[in-house]
Scaffold this active site. Structure first.
Site, mmCIF file in Angstrom:
data_model
loop_
_atom_site.group_PDB
_atom_site.id
_atom_site.type_symbol
_atom_site.label_atom_id
_atom_site.label_comp_id
_atom_site.label_asym_id
_atom_site.label_seq_id
_atom_site.Cartn_x
_atom_site.Cartn_y
_atom_site.Cartn_z
ATOM 1 N N ARG A 151 43.932 36.659 33.875
ATOM 2 C CA ARG A 151 43.037 37.241 34.881
ATOM 3 C C ARG A 151 43.799 37.661 36.146
ATOM 4 N NH1 ARG A 151 38.944 35.191 38.815
ATOM 5 N NH2 ARG A 151 37.114 36.560 38.759
ATOM 6 N N ILE B 272 35.601 41.845 40.906
ATOM 7 C CA ILE B 272 35.776 41.392 39.522
ATOM 8 C C ILE B 272 34.796 40.229 39.395
ATOM 9 C CG2 ILE B 272 37.777 39.976 40.249
ATOM 10 C CD1 ILE B 272 38.874 40.149 37.417
ATOM 11 N N SER B 273 33.958 40.243 38.340
ATOM 12 C CA SER B 273 32.914 39.213 38.201
ATOM 13 C C SER B 273 33.542 37.834 38.027
ATOM 14 C CB SER B 273 32.030 39.519 36.989
ATOM 15 O OG SER B 273 31.448 40.791 37.130
ATOM 16 N N GLN B 274 32.764 36.795 38.343
ATOM 17 C CA GLN B 274 33.296 35.443 38.198
ATOM 18 C C GLN B 274 33.460 35.128 36.709
ATOM 19 O OE1 GLN B 274 29.562 33.289 39.738
ATOM 20 N NE2 GLN B 274 30.700 31.656 38.717
ATOM 21 N N PRO B 275 34.456 34.334 36.350
ATOM 22 C CA PRO B 275 34.733 34.060 34.936
ATOM 23 C C PRO B 275 33.516 33.551 34.160
ATOM 24 C CG PRO B 275 36.561 33.313 36.272
ATOM 25 C CD PRO B 275 35.500 33.766 37.227
#
Ligand code: SAM
Length: 201
Positions: free
Chosen positions: A24, A50-53
């Site tokens: 990431r 960037i979206s959270q994992p």
């Protein structure tokens, strides 16, 4: 990060495997590299994230994707979600409205060797030339479900999309069964807005 995702309830081994092999930190900006494996969304420029994992893992699980599925992603952003899907064997098509973000994401696709078809444009109207799709994933929050995306979904296909107002959205998982749609919802997500002809203006 993977331990945390398992702990939060992600069960699909294919999702966990893909997220363990894709780095990431390659998708985040230099000042945030040391936070790349935290469970948080991070800025990527152009007021986008960037979206959270956990969100990436949960949405990917909801897609119930099979290897070889033709998948449309709306909202390329950093390219991280696209690479996760490609790593799981998707034939991936992705659309981003910011050329600057797409250029950066394309560099990473090339560097990592993923064959991902991408374009700059308004994903709320889908991508007619390559439709129908087995799976469609929208990674920005919409006021309502864009009809073109339903029209471009294969029979048996699944659309995953956050729907709500600008502050909070529910994740809708919509399955096309011949000419009708079955829907379930998970509550309480926060995405950047889906901007376009069938999204926010
Ligand atoms: N999937 C991304 C990732 O892995 O980094 C998440 C990106 S962010 C949460 C959502 C993205 O959707 C933003 O980059 C935004 O510019 C893009 N977007 C918003 N409306 C769009 C539209 N109509 N068509 C294509 N992209 C759009």
């Amino acid at each position: 990060m993977i331990e945390l995702l398992s702990h939060r309830g992600i069960r699909d081994e294919r999702v966990l495997r893909a997220m363990s092999v894709v780095d990431r930190h390659l998708f985040v900006q230099e000042p945030f590299i040391n936070r790349a494996y935290e469970d948080s969304a991070l800025p990527i420029g152009h007021s986008q994230t960037i979206s959270q994992p956990y969100t990436v893992a949960y949405m990917t699980e909801c897609l119930e994707m099979k290897e070889g599925d033709k998948v449309l992603e709306v909202g390329t952003g950093s390219g991280y979600q696209a690479v996760i899907l490609a790593e799981m064997g998707a034939r991936l098509f992705t659309i981003e409205r910011h050329m600057g973000l797409l250029t950066q994401a394309r560099k990473i696709f090339d560097k990592l060797g993923y064959q991902i078809v991408s374009k700059c444009g308004d994903g709320t109207i889908g991508w007619k030339e390559f439709a129908p799709f087995d799976r469609i994933l929208v990674t920005a929050g919409a006021p309502e479900i864009p009809q073109p995306l339903l029209d471009q979904l294969n029979s048996g296909g699944i659309l995953v999309i956050p729907i709500g107002d600008l502050d909070v959205q529910n994740l809708h998982v919509i399955k096309r069964v011949n000419d009708h749609f079955e829907k379930r919802e998970t509550f309480g997500f926060k995405f950047v807005p889906l901007i376009g002809r069938k999204g926010w203006r």
